[in-house]
Design a protein around this motif. Structure first.
Motif, mmCIF file in Angstrom:
data_model
loop_
_atom_site.group_PDB
_atom_site.id
_atom_site.type_symbol
_atom_site.label_atom_id
_atom_site.label_comp_id
_atom_site.label_asym_id
_atom_site.label_seq_id
_atom_site.Cartn_x
_atom_site.Cartn_y
_atom_site.Cartn_z
ATOM 1 N N ASP A 1 0.842 -1.199 0.000
ATOM 2 C CA ASP A 1 0.000 0.000 0.000
ATOM 3 C C ASP A 1 0.884 1.258 0.000
ATOM 4 O OD1 ASP A 1 -1.542 2.268 1.254
ATOM 5 O OD2 ASP A 1 -3.134 0.782 1.127
ATOM 6 N N THR A 2 0.767 2.076 -1.055
ATOM 7 C CA THR A 2 1.630 3.265 -1.192
ATOM 8 C C THR A 2 1.467 4.229 -0.028
ATOM 9 O OG1 THR A 2 1.357 3.046 -3.566
ATOM 10 C CG2 THR A 2 2.319 5.095 -2.799
ATOM 11 N N ASN A 3 0.228 4.349 0.475
ATOM 12 C CA ASN A 3 -0.001 5.252 1.619
ATOM 13 C C ASN A 3 0.825 4.824 2.831
ATOM 14 O OD1 ASN A 3 -1.754 7.130 0.611
ATOM 15 N ND2 ASN A 3 -3.549 5.847 0.966
ATOM 16 N N VAL A 4 0.853 3.508 3.072
ATOM 17 C CA VAL A 4 1.624 2.989 4.209
ATOM 18 C C VAL A 4 3.106 3.300 4.000
ATOM 19 C CG1 VAL A 4 2.321 0.913 5.481
ATOM 20 C CG2 VAL A 4 -0.051 1.167 4.718
ATOM 21 N N LEU A 5 3.568 3.050 2.786
ATOM 22 C CA LEU A 5 4.978 3.295 2.466
ATOM 23 C C LEU A 5 5.339 4.772 2.667
ATOM 24 C CD1 LEU A 5 7.745 2.549 1.368
ATOM 25 C CD2 LEU A 5 6.813 2.613 -0.938
ATOM 26 N N MET A 6 4.491 5.674 2.144
ATOM 27 C CA MET A 6 4.760 7.114 2.266
ATOM 28 C C MET A 6 4.807 7.564 3.725
ATOM 29 S SD MET A 6 5.473 8.874 -0.413
ATOM 30 C CE MET A 6 4.986 10.593 -0.223
ATOM 31 N N LYS A 7 3.847 7.068 4.520
ATOM 32 C CA LYS A 7 3.807 7.461 5.937
ATOM 33 C C LYS A 7 5.007 6.879 6.694
ATOM 34 C CE LYS A 7 -0.150 9.772 6.122
ATOM 35 N NZ LYS A 7 -0.130 10.271 4.757
ATOM 36 N N THR A 8 5.443 5.661 6.305
ATOM 37 C CA THR A 8 6.609 5.055 6.967
ATOM 38 C C THR A 8 7.870 5.854 6.644
ATOM 39 O OG1 THR A 8 5.529 2.907 6.699
ATOM 40 C CG2 THR A 8 7.839 2.879 7.354
ATOM 41 N N LEU A 9 7.963 6.295 5.385
ATOM 42 C CA LEU A 9 9.104 7.147 5.008
ATOM 43 C C LEU A 9 9.067 8.466 5.782
ATOM 44 C CD1 LEU A 9 9.108 6.536 1.134
ATOM 45 C CD2 LEU A 9 10.880 5.816 2.743
#
Length: 591
Positions: free
Chosen positions: A442-450
């Motif tokens: 999930d791109t949203n998860v990735l962006m928030k983790t970054l």
């Protein structure tokens, strides 16, 4: 056995057709030439449809609505017949959303609005009741109230006719006020002065609907809010009327809506955040709404309104964080429902399970605004309440929405946090989970983790400490992301993390000793996307910064690798930010 099934089927078919036949009989009677028989037919239909959705649907399919509307609009129809038609239409509207769609498609709204021009109060009330039912449905286009410019002023003039007209009209207004344009139309037609006196009506329903009207009128509207502050109701300031409505002995719905009115007035700048009606009344009322003895919807609304009230104001955040164990109350939001056996009402449990995610969302908003502006408060939501463990466990959820929310809340907590909080986040989350999230589909998860990683790696001592213990894995994760197929946004955020690492005292050596990473930075400096060029140039700028130990050796190595030539080329870039950044970096070589 087969014959039995068949017999049942025949029986059932017979029952179905008999219902339809009865429905057809009701519709046929509407066309009788004798007006008295038509009236009796409408009255019988009214009694037949009460609480019977199947019957309502049948009558609509068989064409009852156009005929009822025709009879309602005929001046030759008796007043009693017209009123009974409005009552039946109101009952049909009480059915399913499909019923409402059918009624709207038959142009019920203009017909009923036209009916309001009749002087008879009983008929007006029947038309308004039906209009109210139609307009509060989510499938009705609210714009239909504003199509004819004479409608709103006429409704305002009907407010004085009876308690029923007051209740129905204010309910229509509060449901149909959805945009700033709607607020302006109602404001310009005197909504405030016409509705304010209703706040002290003897009827609870009227007071409640009037209050809801003010909450939707004031929401993010400075003009309305500034006007409301100066309104007197029976010699008392409106804000004081709202304060009285927030008292504990009032129904919860009233307390909440009054708190919303004052919140919106405060956020619109009409009431100061340090005013006693906010600090001593509104804020405590909203905190009270978050406690677990309230219904789930009340807790959601209370938490969301409280988050909105506090968002821009540090002092309110500080007060809220020390009021009534708010932080530990919020921790309960995530554990809900705590145990199935403790809840005896299965229907309530089913309803609450469906809405539990709304409760979590509200708590996330509240956490975010509690810690948005003040470091001390953030340390207090966080370290004392065990919330970090809770949020870290949410990041392991199967639901992408929960993973996003958990990581998003952690990202907010890590923003400008002290070392203690950051270390606790890394400890609780664990590097394995952190890197699992960095490869989340999930791109949203990735962006928030970054975003979380970027916030963890800010300020030099923090960067150096985290990179000394987790540097190898972090560099590995950065490499994987920069090599994989990802969006520009993901890669930009990753390069920004690299620029933060390059700003550390000892951490920057993890980049300088990694020729593969330096080649990647070089590649992105020459990329076609300016955002990526800018972020990569930032990395190099931090690596060659003059005033730091070892800068000469780093500059020499990067010159040998061809970075000076690239920087020189970028000073001519058409994007002013990029050329400025390249010039700043070049100056490090010249100093």
């Amino acid at each position: 056995m087969k014959s039995l099934t068949l017999a049942c089927g025949l029986l059932w078919g017979h029952r179905e057709s008999s219902i339809t036949a009865t429905s057809r009989h009701y519709v046929d009677r509407l066309f009788d030439p004798d007006p008295q028989k038509v009236l009796q037919g409408v009255i019988d239909m009214k009694n037949a449809v009460i609480g019977n959705n199947k019957q309502k649907a049948n009558l609509i399919v068989l064409g009852a609505v156009p005929r009822l509307l025709y009879l309602l609009q005929q001046s030759s129809s008796s007043l009693e017949l017209r009123t009974e038609c409005a009552v039946v239409l109101g009952s049909l509207a009480m059915g399913t959303e499909n019923n409402i769609k059918s009624l709207v498609d038959c142009h019920i709204i203009p017909a009923l609005l036209q009916g309001l021009l009749c002087p008879d109060l009983i008929f007006i009330e029947a038309c308004l009741r039906c209009l109210r039912t139609v307009f509060i449905s989510p499938v009705t286009p609210v714009q239909l109230l504003y199509t004819d410019s004479t409608v709103i002023p006429h409704l305002m003039s009907l407010l004085s006719r009876s308690q029923r007209t007051q209740e129905y009209i204010t309910q229509i207004f509060s449901h149909c006020c959805k945009t700033p344009e709607h607020q302006t139309v109602l404001f310009n037609h005197g909504a405030i002065q016409n509705i304010a006196p209703l706040l002290i009506s003897p009827s609870y329903k009227v007071r409640m609907q009037a209050l809801k009207c003010f909450s939707v009128l004031a929401y993010e509207n400075t003009q309305v809010s500034m006007t409301l502050v100066n309104v007197l109701v029976d010699g008392e300031l409106l804000s004081q009327v709202f304060v009285r409505m927030m008292q504990r002995d009032q129904p919860i719905e009233m307390q909440l809506t009054a708190a919303k009115c004052l919140t919106y007035m405060c956020r619109a700048g009409a009431i100061r955040t340090d005013d006693s009606c906010i600090v001593l009344k509104t804020l405590p009322c909203l905190v009270r709404m978050c406690s677990k003895e309230h219904l789930l919807e009340e807790r959601v609304e209370g938490a969301e309104t409280l988050a909105y009230l506090m968002e821009p104001d540090v002092e309110l955040q500080r007060i809220a964080s020390t009021t009534d164990h708010l932080v530990s109350m919020l921790a309960d939001y995530f554990k809900y429902p705590s145990s199935v056996s403790a809840i005896t009402d299965i229907k309530r449990l089913d309803h609450d399970l469906k809405h539990a995610h709304e409760l979590r969302q509200a708590a996330f908003k509240l956490y975010a605004s509690l810690g948005s502006n003040d470091e001390d408060i953030r340390k207090k939501p966080i370290l004392e309440s065990g919330v970090i463990e809770l949020l870290c466990s949410l990041t392991q959820s199967d639901s992408p929405a929960l993973r996003v929310n958990g990581i998003w809340a952690l990202m907010n907590m890590a923003f400008q946090a002290d070392q203690k909080v950051k270390v606790e986040i890394v400890r609780c989350l664990g590097t394995e989970q952190l890197f699992r999230l960095l490869s989340d589909p999930d791109t949203n998860v990735l962006m928030k983790t970054l975003g979380l990683l970027r916030n963890l790696l800010s300020t030099r001592p923090h960067i150096d400490q985290i990179m000394s213990s987790h540097g190898k894995q972090i560099m590995q994760a950065v490499t994987l992301i920069l090599e994989a197929e990802h969006s520009i946004e993901v890669k930009e955020q990753t390069l920004c993390i690299l620029a933060n690492i390059a700003d550390g005292n000892t951490a920057k050596e993890l980049i300088m000793t990694n020729d593969d990473m330096l080649q990647k930075i070089k590649y992105y400096m020459g990329h076609s996307n300016v955002k990526l060029q800018l972020a990569a140039t930032f990395c190099i700028s931090n690596l060659i910064w003059n005033e730091e130990d070892g800068s000469q050796e780093r500059q020499d190595k990067l010159r040998e690798m061809g970075f000076v030539d690239i920087l020189h080329k970028l000073t001519q870039a058409s994007d002013p930010n990029l050329s400025d950044r390249a010039k700043t970096a070049m100056q490090q070589y010249l100093a």
